[in-house]
Write a protein that holds these residues in place. Structure first.
Motif, PDB file in Angstrom:
ATOM      1  N   SER A  24       0.829  -1.212   0.000  1.00  0.00           N
ATOM      2  CA  SER A  24       0.000   0.000   0.000  1.00  0.00           C
ATOM      3  C   SER A  24       0.861   1.259   0.000  1.00  0.00           C
ATOM      4  O   SER A  24       0.502   2.275  -0.609  1.00  0.00           O
ATOM      5  CB  SER A  24      -0.927  -0.006   1.213  1.00  0.00           C
ATOM      6  OG  SER A  24      -0.179   0.069   2.428  1.00  0.00           O
ATOM      7  N   LYS A  25       2.037   1.207   0.663  1.00  0.00           N
ATOM      8  CA  LYS A  25       2.939   2.363   0.639  1.00  0.00           C
ATOM      9  C   LYS A  25       3.462   2.619  -0.771  1.00  0.00           C
ATOM     10  O   LYS A  25       3.535   3.776  -1.221  1.00  0.00           O
ATOM     11  CB  LYS A  25       4.108   2.130   1.593  1.00  0.00           C
ATOM     12  CG  LYS A  25       3.746   2.195   3.061  1.00  0.00           C
ATOM     13  CD  LYS A  25       4.965   1.983   3.944  1.00  0.00           C
ATOM     14  CE  LYS A  25       6.005   3.046   3.738  1.00  0.00           C
ATOM     15  NZ  LYS A  25       7.161   2.888   4.633  1.00  0.00           N
ATOM     16  N   LEU A  26       3.826   1.545  -1.486  1.00  0.00           N
ATOM     17  CA  LEU A  26       4.297   1.717  -2.864  1.00  0.00           C
ATOM     18  C   LEU A  26       3.189   2.239  -3.767  1.00  0.00           C
ATOM     19  O   LEU A  26       3.440   3.064  -4.660  1.00  0.00           O
ATOM     20  CB  LEU A  26       4.827   0.384  -3.391  1.00  0.00           C
ATOM     21  CG  LEU A  26       6.061  -0.191  -2.691  1.00  0.00           C
ATOM     22  CD1 LEU A  26       6.441  -1.523  -3.313  1.00  0.00           C
ATOM     23  CD2 LEU A  26       7.228   0.780  -2.780  1.00  0.00           C
TER      24      LEU A  26
ATOM     25  N   ARG B 126      10.341  -0.142   2.803  1.00  0.00           N
ATOM     26  CA  ARG B 126      10.424   0.066   4.241  1.00  0.00           C
ATOM     27  C   ARG B 126      10.846   1.474   4.645  1.00  0.00           C
ATOM     28  O   ARG B 126      10.749   1.807   5.834  1.00  0.00           O
ATOM     29  CB  ARG B 126      11.401  -0.961   4.841  1.00  0.00           C
ATOM     30  CG  ARG B 126      10.839  -2.369   4.835  1.00  0.00           C
ATOM     31  CD  ARG B 126      11.916  -3.399   5.139  1.00  0.00           C
ATOM     32  NE  ARG B 126      11.358  -4.733   5.285  1.00  0.00           N
ATOM     33  CZ  ARG B 126      11.015  -5.521   4.281  1.00  0.00           C
ATOM     34  NH1 ARG B 126      11.169  -5.107   3.026  1.00  0.00           N
ATOM     35  NH2 ARG B 126      10.504  -6.709   4.499  1.00  0.00           N
ATOM     36  N   ILE B 127      11.348   2.261   3.698  1.00  0.00           N
ATOM     37  CA  ILE B 127      11.694   3.633   4.071  1.00  0.00           C
ATOM     38  C   ILE B 127      10.420   4.444   4.279  1.00  0.00           C
ATOM     39  O   ILE B 127       9.331   4.051   3.851  1.00  0.00           O
ATOM     40  CB  ILE B 127      12.600   4.284   3.000  1.00  0.00           C
ATOM     41  CG1 ILE B 127      11.888   4.346   1.641  1.00  0.00           C
ATOM     42  CG2 ILE B 127      13.911   3.530   2.878  1.00  0.00           C
ATOM     43  CD1 ILE B 127      12.714   5.011   0.567  1.00  0.00           C
ATOM     44  N   GLN B 128      10.560   5.584   4.928  1.00  0.00           N
ATOM     45  CA  GLN B 128       9.383   6.350   5.327  1.00  0.00           C
ATOM     46  C   GLN B 128       8.600   6.855   4.124  1.00  0.00           C
ATOM     47  O   GLN B 128       7.362   6.819   4.120  1.00  0.00           O
ATOM     48  CB  GLN B 128       9.815   7.525   6.202  1.00  0.00           C
ATOM     49  CG  GLN B 128       8.655   8.332   6.756  1.00  0.00           C
ATOM     50  CD  GLN B 128       9.120   9.393   7.744  1.00  0.00           C
ATOM     51  OE1 GLN B 128      10.284   9.421   8.125  1.00  0.00           O
ATOM     52  NE2 GLN B 128       8.215  10.259   8.151  1.00  0.00           N
ATOM     53  N   GLN B 129       9.276   7.327   3.103  1.00  0.00           N
ATOM     54  CA  GLN B 129       8.618   7.833   1.895  1.00  0.00           C
ATOM     55  C   GLN B 129       9.224   7.127   0.686  1.00  0.00           C
ATOM     56  O   GLN B 129      10.286   7.513   0.215  1.00  0.00           O
ATOM     57  CB  GLN B 129       8.800   9.345   1.783  1.00  0.00           C
ATOM     58  CG  GLN B 129       7.997   9.969   0.651  1.00  0.00           C
ATOM     59  CD  GLN B 129       8.111  11.481   0.639  1.00  0.00           C
ATOM     60  OE1 GLN B 129       8.656  12.069   1.576  1.00  0.00           O
ATOM     61  NE2 GLN B 129       7.607  12.119  -0.404  1.00  0.00           N
ATOM     62  N   PRO B 130       8.574   6.098   0.153  1.00  0.00           N
ATOM     63  CA  PRO B 130       9.164   5.322  -0.947  1.00  0.00           C
ATOM     64  C   PRO B 130       9.311   6.145  -2.220  1.00  0.00           C
ATOM     65  O   PRO B 130       8.607   7.139  -2.459  1.00  0.00           O
ATOM     66  CB  PRO B 130       8.180   4.166  -1.142  1.00  0.00           C
ATOM     67  CG  PRO B 130       7.362   4.134   0.100  1.00  0.00           C
ATOM     68  CD  PRO B 130       7.294   5.541   0.589  1.00  0.00           C
ATOM     69  N   PHE B 131      10.240   5.703  -3.085  1.00  0.00           N
ATOM     70  CA  PHE B 131      10.450   6.303  -4.394  1.00  0.00           C
ATOM     71  C   PHE B 131       9.604   5.583  -5.435  1.00  0.00           C
ATOM     72  O   PHE B 131       9.169   4.441  -5.248  1.00  0.00           O
ATOM     73  CB  PHE B 131      11.923   6.195  -4.815  1.00  0.00           C
ATOM     74  CG  PHE B 131      12.849   7.081  -4.038  1.00  0.00           C
ATOM     75  CD1 PHE B 131      13.086   8.385  -4.444  1.00  0.00           C
ATOM     76  CD2 PHE B 131      13.488   6.622  -2.902  1.00  0.00           C
ATOM     77  CE1 PHE B 131      13.951   9.205  -3.741  1.00  0.00           C
ATOM     78  CE2 PHE B 131      14.347   7.422  -2.182  1.00  0.00           C
ATOM     79  CZ  PHE B 131      14.579   8.725  -2.608  1.00  0.00           C
ATOM     80  N   ASN B 132       9.397   6.260  -6.556  1.00  0.00           N
ATOM     81  CA  ASN B 132       8.886   5.603  -7.757  1.00  0.00           C
ATOM     82  C   ASN B 132      10.084   5.042  -8.517  1.00  0.00           C
ATOM     83  O   ASN B 132      10.846   5.787  -9.118  1.00  0.00           O
ATOM     84  CB  ASN B 132       8.114   6.592  -8.639  1.00  0.00           C
ATOM     85  CG  ASN B 132       6.806   7.014  -8.004  1.00  0.00           C
ATOM     86  OD1 ASN B 132       6.152   6.215  -7.354  1.00  0.00           O
ATOM     87  ND2 ASN B 132       6.428   8.273  -8.168  1.00  0.00           N
TER      88      ASN B 132
END
Length: 414
Positions: free
Chosen positions: A192-194, A236-242
């Motif tokens: 869901s974060k991704l 797992r990082i706080q703000q994922p990258f695209n």
């Protein structure tokens, strides 16, 4: 087969330069080792200045269609197409492997597949083959360790479930104060974060996979492992990258290994774009920033409007500024991490792995504190991981950094 005229030509050239002498020895090895000639395309050409020895694929010798057809062949098919000399060499190498297995069973892998034999055929020296065997032995131990952990985990889960069922049959009330969070729940949370990162257009991180021709089989294997480490860290990082992987060779060794892993995956939950296109075809040139350790320009703070590029390159045997040369040729901006300002380097190159890079960039993107971000640099490479007084972090823009994102080592805007 090389003609007598070509051999005579190189015999004359060996009388003039030492480089030509090396070419003559390489030519002799190529003549005896046909399997090695099939693996590594080589071109020898002369000019008015001298003779140059060019390794790698040669576009003038073979056209693009023949190369692609050769790459589509499996390791078994390549071994079946060996000539008489190649089969004799393969037989000798198998005998050498059996002798080493009898003398030092721990120095060679237990099972040798066709891909391994194809790799061994390309090693001309005994010590090179021994190093390759030791690398596969370490991989075997890691694989067995992972399988053993999975087995113990499965047994533990079965025991827990048996205890729960027994307590339910006996109408016993267990500990229900803290809910149990399963791995499936965590996987759904990470996915869901991704998905939110893609939906809300988080900063894009590009992986340049256009270096496969410069790497050996072992280095490509390490790159494949680093790619999955990077993908796991990004969740797992706080703000994922695209994540976007550009210039991917669809018939290369990296994609062959990727497909073996991906066939057990659900691509609906895989949030990383894999494309054959270059990043120059996907994004505007003025937004691209190539992160390379050879650049004199230092990245002072993270700009979410920029698109940062990381080279998908593992160079164990030789360290060359390939990413720096490529970025300079394409005319895009370059930057390096401020390692020398926060770390006292001890040994090794300043090239970091893909998962270390995404952890550093993810921390800088959220907190802007380089001191915290560079804690992900391996401590074995530095004398003192955090030395000096760094109270004035670069996360807060200074007057010099306000003039431009990228400053050289003399703190002058560029």
């Amino acid at each position: 087969m090389l003609t007598r005229a070509v051999l005579q030509r190189f015999r004359v050239l060996t009388q003039h330069t030492n480089v030509a002498a090396q070419i003559g020895r390489s030519l002799y090895n190529l003549e005896l080792t046909s399997a090695y000639r099939q693996l590594i395309g080589q071109c020898l050409y002369s000019s008015s200045v001298g003779v140059q020895y060019v390794t790698g694929h040669d576009k003038n010798e073979r056209n693009k269609e023949e190369k692609e057809n050769e790459k589509r062949l499996t390791a078994t098919e390549r071994l079946q197409q060996l000539d008489e000399q190649g089969l004799k060499r393969l037989k000798v190498l198998k005998l050498e492997y059996e002798v080493m297995q009898m003398r030092e069973p721990e120095a060679v892998p237990e099972n040798m597949i066709d891909e391994y034999w194809l790799e061994i055929l390309g090693k001309n020296s005994y010590f090179a083959r021994k190093r390759q065997y030791s690398f596969w032995v370490r991989k075997e131990k890691q694989r067995k360790s992972v399988e053993e952990k999975k087995r113990k985990r499965t047994e533990y889960v079965k025991e827990r479930m048996a205890k729960v069922e027994e307590s339910e049959r006996n109408n016993e009330v267990g500990n229900r104060f803290l809910p149990r969070v399963s791995e499936a729940h965590m996987d759904r949370f990470y996915i869901s974060k991704l998905a939110n990162a893609l939906l809300h257009q988080n900063p894009t991180l590009v992986l340049d996979m256009d270096y496969e021709n410069y790497m050996s089989m072992r280095e490509i294997t390490n790159l494949h492992d680093q790619f999955w480490f990077l993908y796991g860290k990004n969740k797992r990082i706080q703000q994922p990258f695209n994540l976007v992987a550009c210039s991917v060779n669809p018939v290369g060794e990296f994609m062959n290994r990727f497909k073996k892993v991906a066939k057990h995956m659900n691509f609906d939950s895989f949030y990383c774009e894999m494309t054959e296109k270059s990043y120059l075809d996907l994004y505007p040139r003025d937004r691209l920033v190539y992160l390379t350790p050879d650049s004199r320009k230092v990245l002072r703070y993270f700009d979410p409007d920029d698109i940062y590029i990381i080279g998908g390159l593992v160079d164990i045997s030789q360290i060359k500024p390939l990413s720096f040369t490529k970025a300079k040729k394409q005319g895009i901006r370059m930057a390096s991490l401020p390692l020398d300002e926060y770390l006292s380097w001890q040994k090794g190159s300043k090239a970091l792995t893909l998962d270390q890079m995404i952890q550093i960039l993810g921390e800088v993107m959220v907190s802007g504190d380089w001191k915290r971000a560079l804690q992900y640099v391996p401590h074995r490479k530095v004398c003192n991981p955090l030395y000096g007084d760094q109270n004035d972090t670069e996360g807060n823009l200074s007057e010099e950094a306000a003039d431009g994102l990228y400053l050289d080592e003399g703190n002058k805007a560029v």
